[in-house]
Design a protein around this motif. Structure first.
Motif, PDB file in Angstrom:
ATOM      1  N   ILE A  67       0.838  -1.190   0.000  1.00 28.82           N
ATOM      2  CA  ILE A  67       0.000   0.000   0.000  1.00 28.82           C
ATOM      3  C   ILE A  67       0.874   1.241   0.000  1.00 28.82           C
ATOM      4  N   GLU A  68       0.661   2.115  -0.956  1.00 33.47           N
ATOM      5  CA  GLU A  68       1.305   3.424  -0.983  1.00 33.47           C
ATOM      6  C   GLU A  68       0.196   4.465  -0.905  1.00 33.47           C
ATOM      7  N   GLY A  69       0.266   5.300   0.088  1.00 33.84           N
ATOM      8  CA  GLY A  69      -0.833   6.235   0.278  1.00 33.84           C
ATOM      9  C   GLY A  69      -1.918   5.595   1.115  1.00 33.84           C
ATOM     10  N   GLN A  70      -3.163   5.667   0.650  1.00 31.03           N
ATOM     11  CA  GLN A  70      -4.289   5.184   1.432  1.00 31.03           C
ATOM     12  C   GLN A  70      -5.166   4.252   0.600  1.00 31.03           C
ATOM     13  N   LYS A  71      -5.842   3.334   1.287  1.00 29.38           N
ATOM     14  CA  LYS A  71      -6.829   2.456   0.664  1.00 29.38           C
ATOM     15  C   LYS A  71      -8.208   2.824   1.190  1.00 29.38           C
ATOM     16  N   GLN A  72      -9.158   2.962   0.272  1.00 27.05           N
ATOM     17  CA  GLN A  72     -10.527   3.214   0.694  1.00 27.05           C
ATOM     18  C   GLN A  72     -11.056   2.024   1.482  1.00 27.05           C
ATOM     19  N   TRP A  73     -11.943   2.286   2.430  1.00 28.64           N
ATOM     20  CA  TRP A  73     -12.424   1.206   3.297  1.00 28.64           C
ATOM     21  C   TRP A  73     -13.139   0.113   2.491  1.00 28.64           C
ATOM     22  N   ALA A  74     -13.819   0.482   1.427  1.00 26.63           N
ATOM     23  CA  ALA A  74     -14.478  -0.531   0.594  1.00 26.63           C
ATOM     24  C   ALA A  74     -13.463  -1.492  -0.014  1.00 26.63           C
ATOM     25  N   THR A  75     -12.302  -0.967  -0.402  1.00 29.70           N
ATOM     26  CA  THR A  75     -11.242  -1.814  -0.950  1.00 29.70           C
ATOM     27  C   THR A  75     -10.699  -2.747   0.118  1.00 29.70           C
ATOM     28  N   VAL A  76     -10.556  -2.240   1.345  1.00 26.71           N
ATOM     29  CA  VAL A  76     -10.043  -3.056   2.451  1.00 26.71           C
ATOM     30  C   VAL A  76     -10.988  -4.209   2.744  1.00 26.71           C
ATOM     31  N   LEU A  92      -4.137  -2.601  14.019  1.00 26.84           N
ATOM     32  CA  LEU A  92      -4.035  -1.353  14.784  1.00 26.84           C
ATOM     33  C   LEU A  92      -3.269  -1.580  16.085  1.00 26.84           C
ATOM     34  N   ARG A  93      -3.613  -2.656  16.793  1.00 28.98           N
ATOM     35  CA  ARG A  93      -2.954  -2.939  18.074  1.00 28.98           C
ATOM     36  C   ARG A  93      -1.469  -3.238  17.898  1.00 28.98           C
ATOM     37  N   SER A  94      -1.099  -3.783  16.728  1.00 26.57           N
ATOM     38  CA  SER A  94       0.315  -4.091  16.481  1.00 26.57           C
ATOM     39  C   SER A  94       1.086  -2.871  15.969  1.00 26.57           C
ATOM     40  N   GLY A  95       0.388  -1.749  15.764  1.00 25.75           N
ATOM     41  CA  GLY A  95       1.045  -0.539  15.288  1.00 25.75           C
ATOM     42  C   GLY A  95       1.290  -0.533  13.799  1.00 25.75           C
ATOM     43  N   GLY A  96       0.597  -1.386  13.060  1.00 31.37           N
ATOM     44  CA  GLY A  96       0.865  -1.519  11.630  1.00 31.37           C
ATOM     45  C   GLY A  96       0.119  -0.552  10.737  1.00 31.37           C
ATOM     46  N   VAL A  97      -1.058  -0.091  11.167  1.00 26.63           N
ATOM     47  CA  VAL A  97      -1.884   0.738  10.295  1.00 26.63           C
ATOM     48  C   VAL A  97      -2.480   1.909  11.074  1.00 26.63           C
ATOM     49  N   VAL A  98      -2.983   2.871  10.309  1.00 27.35           N
ATOM     50  CA  VAL A  98      -3.760   3.991  10.838  1.00 27.35           C
ATOM     51  C   VAL A  98      -5.068   4.007  10.062  1.00 27.35           C
ATOM     52  N   VAL A  99      -6.183   4.149  10.755  1.00 31.88           N
ATOM     53  CA  VAL A  99      -7.491   4.140  10.106  1.00 31.88           C
ATOM     54  C   VAL A  99      -8.135   5.515  10.269  1.00 31.88           C
ATOM     55  N   ARG A 100      -8.382   6.184   9.164  1.00 32.35           N
ATOM     56  CA  ARG A 100      -9.093   7.468   9.173  1.00 32.35           C
ATOM     57  C   ARG A 100     -10.597   7.187   9.250  1.00 32.35           C
ATOM     58  N   CYS A 101     -11.272   7.845  10.196  1.00 32.78           N
ATOM     59  CA  CYS A 101     -12.699   7.609  10.411  1.00 32.78           C
ATOM     60  C   CYS A 101     -13.471   8.923  10.407  1.00 32.78           C
ATOM     61  N   GLU A 102     -14.722   8.832  10.008  1.00 35.05           N
ATOM     62  CA  GLU A 102     -15.646   9.955  10.128  1.00 35.05           C
ATOM     63  C   GLU A 102     -16.349   9.849  11.476  1.00 35.05           C
ATOM     64  N   VAL A 103     -16.413  10.958  12.197  1.00 39.46           N
ATOM     65  CA  VAL A 103     -17.123  10.980  13.478  1.00 39.46           C
ATOM     66  C   VAL A 103     -18.605  11.184  13.194  1.00 39.46           C
ATOM     67  N   THR A 104     -19.425  10.234  13.639  1.00 39.30           N
ATOM     68  CA  THR A 104     -20.868  10.308  13.404  1.00 39.30           C
ATOM     69  C   THR A 104     -21.552  10.882  14.651  1.00 39.30           C
ATOM     70  N   ARG A 113     -10.784   5.275   5.442  1.00 38.76           N
ATOM     71  CA  ARG A 113      -9.577   4.888   4.712  1.00 38.76           C
ATOM     72  C   ARG A 113      -8.565   4.253   5.661  1.00 38.76           C
ATOM     73  N   LEU A 114      -7.653   3.492   5.082  1.00 38.98           N
ATOM     74  CA  LEU A 114      -6.585   2.851   5.851  1.00 38.98           C
ATOM     75  C   LEU A 114      -5.252   3.145   5.201  1.00 38.98           C
ATOM     76  N   ARG A 115      -4.231   3.358   6.022  1.00 33.92           N
ATOM     77  CA  ARG A 115      -2.878   3.524   5.507  1.00 33.92           C
ATOM     78  C   ARG A 115      -1.889   2.840   6.438  1.00 33.92           C
ATOM     79  N   LEU A 116      -0.687   2.568   5.936  1.00 32.13           N
ATOM     80  CA  LEU A 116       0.352   2.010   6.790  1.00 32.13           C
ATOM     81  C   LEU A 116       0.799   3.062   7.803  1.00 32.13           C
ATOM     82  N   SER A 117       1.152   2.612   8.980  1.00 36.17           N
ATOM     83  CA  SER A 117       1.756   3.524   9.941  1.00 36.17           C
ATOM     84  C   SER A 117       3.136   3.930   9.441  1.00 36.17           C
ATOM     85  N   ALA A 118       3.668   5.012   9.986  1.00 39.29           N
ATOM     86  CA  ALA A 118       4.989   5.477   9.561  1.00 39.29           C
ATOM     87  C   ALA A 118       6.051   4.408   9.812  1.00 39.29           C
TER      88      ALA A 118
END
Length: 450
Positions: A67-76, A92-104, A113-118
């Protein structure tokens, strides 16, 4: 941190700053309370730099690391299936990814969306080499021993490797100066150091691309932070001291200003265009752009013609694509995050592939302009050999099912004939219509070139 309801244990939500005239700011409501519209989910605990969840399938790990950049949640969810959320929580618990979420409403959340952690992004290329390149252990050790044989500065490393037992495990010799823990990283660092000592030590004449091309026979090898560090350990000096910096110039015109110190580069007023360093734009100074979109043009002469049309460059940032987009260009477009991205390429198999490649690497929609089947049918065809036609048909057949939907009818036509229409031959039909087509993209209308 944002106290969202129902967050998994070990996961926290962090506020995503908003862009403001004075820089990023924390979103607040009228009473001054923190009121985020989006958050990033990350691990709550300190974790190792790279330790996938136990039992995580290697195929999914390879997909994730690519993954380079971000993956849409539908793709995930399409990739990971019904248990996607449970798998992502483990990541997430292993520190591997960051998940962007909309607050409802009522502090709920919805994944976007999902992306790799730094941390994982920094080692992704090295880990991929380890996962996808498993050479014969005996042959791999012998090849590396032979590579070090004529390099006196690597005699100690060679002795360490020669003393290792010959078995099916490719282990890094204990005490290696490289500091590497994985064979693939160790192998690449040793090869790079041998090449540097043999050809470039003391010359200050090699950049990262040339070093990769000579050491690995692949100029596009990613110099990840771990690989740079292992190489630096072996040659006994910092990466920046041993290897010349390299940057990619982006040729563009339109509503963009780059301010670095007291110097301002204005792509709106430079005639006929301006060339700026892509990495510098993304890392130094301040970039301001009011462009409604970015238009990439494959052919330079057409790019120059478009740059002379005020109706276009007043609203859109026009960029000379130079064929397949370089990493620096992709990085720049990502950083600008324009509302729209469009591309005008040759009407041939590679022109389609260039747009498809760009859309995949940007992970967003790229609208083709001037690449309609009717223009191809009536356009001037380029002379091609039988071999070139065969290669074009094969690539076009792939593009007919994998390219962005608007380009598939054109790919189907090319797959039948193997013909090609270069951009220059379509200029008179496309350029007069470009302002209208770009307006249509801004308005969300169907783009056609009559």
């Amino acid at each position: 941190m944002v106290p969202l309801k129902g967050l998994p244990s070990g996961v926290v939500a962090l506020t995503v700053p908003r862009k403001g005239p004075e820089g990023p700011r924390v979103p607040r409501d009228r009473r001054g309370r923190v009121a985020p519209r989006q958050v990033d989910l990350v691990t709550e605990d300190a974790v190792p730099p790279f330790q996938p969840p136990i039992g995580f399938p290697s195929g999914d790990l390879i997909w994730l690391l690519r993954i380079e950049g971000q993956k849409q949640w539908a793709t995930v969810t399409k990739r990971l299936g019904k248990t996607a959320w449970e798998i992502v929580v483990a990541l997430l618990r292993s520190g591997g990814v960051v998940v962007r979420c909309e607050v409802t409403s009522e502090l709920g959340y919805k994944p976007l969306r999902l992306r790799l952690s730094a941390a994982w992004a920094a080692v992704a290329a090295d880990q991929l080499r380890q996962l996808t390149d498993q050479p014969d252990p005996y042959a791999a050790r012998q090849a590396l021993l032979e590579r070090m044989a004529d390099v006196p500065q690597m005699a100690d490393e060679r002795a360490l490797l020669a003393a290792m037992p010959e078995n099916d495990d490719l282990d890094v010799p204990p005490g290696s100066r490289s500091g590497a823990k994985r064979w693939s990283l160790y192998d690449h660092a040793i090869r790079a150091a041998c090449t540097w000592f043999s050809r470039y030590a003391g010359t200050d004449q090699v950049d990262a691309t040339e070093l990769a091309a000579v050491a690995f026979q692949e100029s596009h090898t990613k110099w990840t932070p771990p690989l740079r560090a292992a190489f630096a350990n072996l040659v006994g000096m910092s990466w920046d001291s041993a290897v010349l910096p390299i940057d990619t110039e982006v040729t563009l015109r339109g509503p963009l200003r780059w301010t670095i110190g007291e110097v301002v580069a204005d792509a709106a007023t430079s005639v006929p265009w301006i060339g700026l360093p892509s990495n510098g734009l993304c890392t130094l100074g301040v970039v301001e752009s009011r462009a409604r979109g970015v238009l990439l043009i494959e052919n330079k002469s057409n790019f120059e013609r478009v740059c002379a049309i005020p109706e276009i460059v007043d609203r859109w940032l026009c960029v000379w694509g130079r064929g397949y987009a370089r990493d620096g260009l992709v990085t720049l477009v990502r950083a600008l995050a324009p509302e729209h991205v469009a591309a005008w390429g040759d009407l041939d198999a590679h022109g389609i592939a260039i747009v498809a490649d760009l859309a995949e690497r940007l992970e967003r929609s790229v609208v083709p302009v001037g690449m309609d089947p009717e223009i191809f049918r009536t356009g001037v065809k380029r002379k091609r050999t039988d071999e070139e036609r065969r290669d074009a048909r094969e690539l076009a057949e792939k593009m007919a099912t994998s390219a962005p939907e608007p380009l598939r009818p054109l790919a189907e036509l090319i797959a039948m004939s193997g013909d090609s229409c270069e951009q220059e031959t379509t200029r008179q039909r496309v350029v007069p219509q470009l302002p209208r087509m770009l307006r249509a993209i801004e308005n969300g209308d169907l783009v056609r070139c009559p």
